[in-house]
Design an enzyme around this catalytic site. Structure first.
Site, mmCIF file in Angstrom:
data_model
loop_
_atom_site.group_PDB
_atom_site.id
_atom_site.type_symbol
_atom_site.label_atom_id
_atom_site.label_comp_id
_atom_site.label_asym_id
_atom_site.label_seq_id
_atom_site.Cartn_x
_atom_site.Cartn_y
_atom_site.Cartn_z
ATOM 1 N N GLY A 10 58.283 25.247 35.653
ATOM 2 C CA GLY A 10 57.432 25.800 36.701
ATOM 3 C C GLY A 10 58.145 26.851 37.526
ATOM 4 N N GLN A 11 57.357 27.686 38.195
ATOM 5 C CA GLN A 11 57.927 28.804 38.956
ATOM 6 C C GLN A 11 58.817 28.325 40.098
ATOM 7 O OE1 GLN A 11 55.392 32.447 39.491
ATOM 8 N NE2 GLN A 11 53.744 30.972 39.168
ATOM 9 N N TYR A 60 49.491 19.889 37.173
ATOM 10 C CA TYR A 60 48.506 20.459 36.252
ATOM 11 C C TYR A 60 47.896 21.639 36.990
ATOM 12 C CZ TYR A 60 44.376 20.737 33.193
ATOM 13 O OH TYR A 60 43.408 21.165 32.317
ATOM 14 N N ASP A 101 46.117 26.106 48.335
ATOM 15 C CA ASP A 101 44.991 26.611 49.115
ATOM 16 C C ASP A 101 43.647 26.140 48.561
ATOM 17 O OD1 ASP A 101 45.931 28.431 46.951
ATOM 18 O OD2 ASP A 101 44.079 29.506 47.382
ATOM 19 N N TYR A 124 40.402 21.105 40.043
ATOM 20 C CA TYR A 124 41.813 21.334 40.367
ATOM 21 C C TYR A 124 42.088 21.070 41.843
ATOM 22 C CZ TYR A 124 46.068 23.833 41.579
ATOM 23 O OH TYR A 124 47.294 24.165 42.103
#
Length: 300
Positions: A10-11, A60, A101, A124
């Protein structure tokens, strides 16, 4: 100080690994040892890392696919996140959990603050909101950091997509009626390290809870794209014109908030840290991508 961060690719995890130092060891813990869809793997994997703080960054994140994979999205983003927080509590350490957000519906006409009512538009966002609640219930020593519009030199993200498309096209159509705060994962990593140091040094820290953490300043997606491509052109990289379109012209399976702006004032007040202005942070990442990374990296 040892930080165990969930996920390897992941980033934010990649950014934390890069930002680690001789004083802060970042230990990535990911599949197959730790699989959020398999809760029974979580505690043993984190215990082996011997962390002082756990950073819950794995998630996810496929917003549209989540509409068809609700069970998996909730297993990872809610149940799995709760297991990570519970494991941290069992190890006697705080957890720093990343949220989004997308817990808001975007109907507010100004930046969201932490106390605003949540109302996710899709699976999500609903799964991430459930994760926030599970994390808070599992470990009272939690920081839940809501962020937005994340990009970096790593993984798949909007900056890399714009640069890749500009290599093949003269014009790119980008939505102009969704607003938010572009946020570098490198800045998120710096903020996490700053907060982690505070938790380490302040044994009486009592301001646990939810915080918003984004880049400073706001724009819409097309403005974000223009700055990426103008910067790329200045550095001799790919460039394309940006054409404004409306959300209705770019249909997606999951609805997006029209307003994703988050106020990071609370985080700045409590921790004394504020992200750089978003344009400056974008320029740093675009310069880095244009200066040494291959087309293969842009497509990753």
């Amino acid at each position: 100080m040892r930080l165990a961060v969930t996920g390897r690719e992941g980033q934010v995890a990649a950014s934390l690994i890069e930002r680690g130092s001789k004083d802060v060891e970042v230990v990535p813990v990911g599949r197959p040892a730790l699989d959020l869809a398999r809760p029974e793997t979580v505690f043993a994997a984190l215990a082996e890392a011997r962390p002082d703080i756990v950073v819950s960054a794995a998630a996810y994140t496929n917003v549209d696919q989540a509409e068809d994979e609700k069970e998996l999205a909730f297993a990872v983003n809610a149940t799995g996140a709760g297991e990570v927080a519970q494991a941290a509590a069992g190890l006697g350490v705080p957890v720093i959990h990343l949220s989004t957000d997308y817990v808001f519906d975007g109907a507010k006409d100004s930046a969201y603050v932490e106390t605003d009512a949540t109302a996710p538009l899709g699976v999500y966002g609903a799964s991430k909101l459930a994760g926030e609640k599970d994390v808070a219930a599992a470990n009272p020593r939690h920081l839940i950091l809501r962020t937005a519009w994340v990009y970096s030199p790593f993984g798949r993200n909007f900056v890399k997509t714009m640069l890749r498309l500009a290599s093949d096209r003269d014009e790119i159509s980008v939505v102009a009626d969704q607003w938010g705060n572009p946020t570098s994962a490198l800045d998120i990593a710096d903020a996490i390290l700053h907060a982690a140091a505070r938790l380490r040094d302040d044994k009486n820290f009592a301001a646990f809870g939810i915080y918003h953490l984004t880049g400073s300043g706001e724009t819409n997606w097309s403005g974000f794209a223009r700055h990426i491509l103008d910067t790329s052109r200045a550095f001799g990289g790919p460039y394309a014109r940006v054409r404004d379109i409306a959300t209705v012209d770019y249909p997606t399976k999951a609805r997006r908030p029209a307003n994703s702006r988050l106020s990071s004032v609370k985080f700045a007040d409590v921790f004394g840290w504020q992200a750089p202005e978003w344009r400056v942070a974008v320029e740093s990442v675009v310069r880095r991508l244009g200066g040494g990374e291959t087309k293969q990296a842009l497509s990753a």
